[in-house]
Design a protein around this motif. Sequence first.
Motif, PDB file in Angstrom:
ATOM      1  N   THR A 147       0.814  -1.214   0.083  1.00  0.00           N
ATOM      2  CA  THR A 147       0.095   0.102  -0.002  1.00  0.00           C
ATOM      3  C   THR A 147       0.878   1.170  -0.007  1.00  0.00           C
ATOM      4  O   THR A 147       1.901   1.187   0.321  1.00  0.00           O
ATOM      5  N   THR A 183       1.065   5.574   0.082  1.00  0.00           N
ATOM      6  CA  THR A 183       0.222   7.125   0.144  1.00  0.00           C
ATOM      7  C   THR A 183       0.497   7.631  -1.093  1.00  0.00           C
ATOM      8  O   THR A 183       1.522   7.789  -2.023  1.00  0.00           O
ATOM      9  N   ILE A 184      -0.311   8.364  -1.631  1.00  0.00           N
ATOM     10  CA  ILE A 184      -0.685   9.153  -3.075  1.00  0.00           C
ATOM     11  C   ILE A 184      -0.630  10.469  -3.079  1.00  0.00           C
ATOM     12  O   ILE A 184      -1.878  11.120  -2.396  1.00  0.00           O
ATOM     13  N   GLU A 216      -3.514   2.466  -4.436  1.00  0.00           N
ATOM     14  CA  GLU A 216      -3.042   2.767  -3.293  1.00  0.00           C
ATOM     15  C   GLU A 216      -2.742   1.314  -2.631  1.00  0.00           C
ATOM     16  O   GLU A 216      -1.722   1.180  -1.980  1.00  0.00           O
ATOM     17  N   LYS A 262      -3.979   0.951   4.875  1.00  0.00           N
ATOM     18  CA  LYS A 262      -4.310   2.273   4.725  1.00  0.00           C
ATOM     19  C   LYS A 262      -4.149   3.064   6.248  1.00  0.00           C
ATOM     20  O   LYS A 262      -3.296   3.945   6.420  1.00  0.00           O
TER      21      LYS A 262
END
Length: 341
Positions: free
Chosen positions: A23, A25-26, A41, A94
């Motif tokens: 995963t 962070t975008i 993500e 997340k």
Amino acid sequence: MRSVTCFFLSIRVWRRLRNFYSTATILKDLWIKFMDFPTPEFSAVTTLDGQQMDYYDSETKKLIPRQVWMKEIASNGMWKKDSAIREHVAQIYKTNIAVLMQRFNQTRGVHTYQRMYGCGWDDETDIKYGFDQYGYDGEDFLTLDMKNSSYTASVPQAQTTVQKWNNREQLALLLLYFKHECIYWMKEFLNVSKAAFEKTEPPEVSLLQRNQDYYVECHVTGFHSRNTTITWRENGQAINDSRKLVKPGKILPNGDGTFQKNVTLYVLPDEWRMDQYACVVEHKSFTETIQKILTEDEIRIIKSKMYSSQKTFKTSMIVYRTAMGSTTSDKCASPPKACGL
């Protein structure tokens, strides 16, 4: 007095089921810049002996089979449940990446949190092993020590997680998974894939020449195993002349779970009219060796670069997942469930 010592080299072949979740962070501006090909993500992939079996990401939210023989498994009810598990794991990851940013005193930027786990099996000695590794921003974070039945921290920021996860009850469930359930599903997948290989059509072999030059490409597509051997032979013998052999192309995936590859030969027309040149394709799953002899009738002239009619799939992250699981238990230790940090 003379003595002779003989050395015997034993090569052990491991069967491996590997899993890797990722995963990231975008950044909003980065997402807008690459809207034509957005980076998900979260993504997940399963591989068996190095071959991709399926794919999932947080954009499509669908578990997609990558091998023809996986489509049979994808037709049952467990496939939807497994897809739902991936979606649940994505939410936990997340949250975990936000926790890690706090531990590393980070407030912005692109960061990645990854997990790779699975099992290996020697089908001759029946030796089995499992592995479970976590990483953050490309560096080791923590690892499961199978021998000592405990997680070990690779960085100080992982100590809190290690204390939380080194729960005797949960570790016992985790070890049972690696020793039994993971191996069980690996064997099931191996059996299904073996049966599929025995029923599949042989790959297609074409001899291609660009604009009538002296380079002849042996284009092979539709084979199921990356271990398929493709060679050029001269009068039945392997060609070792570096002047004639051009570096083989890379193995590329087709959209249906099969692969394609080019192997190029440099040879003058007078040579292949006088001697026999053949492209030979071999794999243990074939009932017989496939051979395409270089003749004028077999050559296809092309005016542009060869491309596959199948769509090739490329991902910025390769992620492995494990075999089928259940979400009915509250325990998070047994894969493919995910634990909070």
